[in-house]
Design an enzyme around this catalytic site. Structure first.
Site, PDB file in Angstrom:
ATOM      1  N   LYS A  84       0.857  -1.197   0.000  1.00  0.00           N
ATOM      2  CA  LYS A  84       0.000   0.000   0.000  1.00  0.00           C
ATOM      3  C   LYS A  84       0.883   1.235   0.000  1.00  0.00           C
ATOM      4  O   LYS A  84       1.713   1.436   0.887  1.00  0.00           O
ATOM      5  CB  LYS A  84      -0.841   0.026   1.274  1.00  0.00           C
TER       6      LYS A  84
HETATM    7  C1  E4P Z   1      -8.523   0.501   3.426  1.00  0.00           C
HETATM    8  O1  E4P Z   1      -7.702  -0.196   2.949  1.00  0.00           O
HETATM    9  C2  E4P Z   1      -8.393   1.142   4.739  1.00  0.00           C
HETATM   10  O2  E4P Z   1      -7.962   0.202   5.674  1.00  0.00           O
HETATM   11  C3  E4P Z   1      -9.710   1.770   5.063  1.00  0.00           C
HETATM   12  O3  E4P Z   1      -9.952   2.775   4.154  1.00  0.00           O
HETATM   13  C4  E4P Z   1      -9.829   2.356   6.417  1.00  0.00           C
HETATM   14  O4  E4P Z   1     -11.138   2.834   6.523  1.00  0.00           O
HETATM   15  P1  E4P Z   1     -11.691   3.490   7.834  1.00  0.00           P
HETATM   16  O5  E4P Z   1     -11.109   4.843   7.941  1.00  0.00           O
HETATM   17  O6  E4P Z   1     -13.175   3.531   7.624  1.00  0.00           O
HETATM   18  O7  E4P Z   1     -11.306   2.593   8.968  1.00  0.00           O
END
Ligand code: E4P
Length: 208
Positions: A84
């Site tokens: 990521k």
């Molecule tokens: C995606 O990969 C992330 O882990 C996610 O966007 C986190 O989302 P949140 O802010 O709703 O926890």
């Protein structure tokens, strides 16, 4: 077929939701890994043992050279690790280098369809459009899912649209009907969906 990833670093939740065929992959982030109270690398390795599909591991460095180094190290953990990378200019530089080294990439914290362009040019594996978090910050980008999908299609890119931060039924519904390739859902949202109070009320009346 749309793939569903689980947005978690909890091996307990992965085992639970795998029973319902809702874990084609996993997305982690530093907050989710931090909640596990264990060495994040150990947690990632345990997740990779449980899941057959892609497992996203996020770089925490801010400069591209360090992101590349960290990404290469994380990628060594398991063949299913997806790195990521942040959706900014440093991330763009890192993505270009990592792509050349055949590392799989998930670009994250995308909020606006225009952010896809340079990453789609590189054919990064996934572009994450974040829905729920926008609402924490007082706006909504739920109507952008279709544009994101169309940008990728019109650019003839191989990038997959991953819709993330799914906090409720509406987010899930809109992601599916507007063409997400992958949707990453936290266990709390699946709970919310399948503990529907009206389904429960109706069932209660039948039992009575
Ligand atoms: C995606 O990969 C992330 O882990 C996610 O966007 C986190 O989302 P949140 O802010 O709703 O926890």
């Amino acid at each position: 077929m749309i793939k569903f990833f689980l947005d978690t670093a909890s091996t307990k939740d992965i085992l639970e939701w795998s029973k319902h065929n809702l874990v084609n992959g996993v997305t982690t982030n530093p907050i989710l890994l931090g909640k596990e109270n264990s060495d994040p690398i150990k947690v990632l390795k345990s997740i990779c043992k449980l899941v057959k599909g892609p497992v996203s591991a996020q770089v925490t460095e801010k400069k591209f050279e360090k992101m590349v180094k960290q990404g290469l190290n994380l990628a060594k953990l398991h063949k299913n690790i997806i790195i990521k990378i942040p959706c900014n200019l440093e991330g763009l530089k890192a993505a270009k280098i990592l792509k050349k080294k055949k590392i799989n990439i998930n670009v994250t914290l995308g909020f606006n369809p225009a952010q896809i362009v340079a990453f789609a040019n590189l054919d990064v594996d996934y572009f994450s459009l974040i829905l729920g978090k926008t609402e924490d910050w007082g706006f909504s980008n739920i109507d952008s899912i279709k544009s994101c999908k169309n940008i990728i299609k019109n650019m003839r890119s191989d990038t997959k649209l991953l819709v993330a931060s799914i906090r409720n039924e509406d987010h899930l519904e809109k992601a599916i009907i507007n063409g997400a390739d992958v949707i990453t859902v936290p266990p709390t949202t699946w709970d919310l969906i399948y503990k529907n109070k009206y389904s429960d009320m109706g069932l209660k009346s039948f039992f009575e």
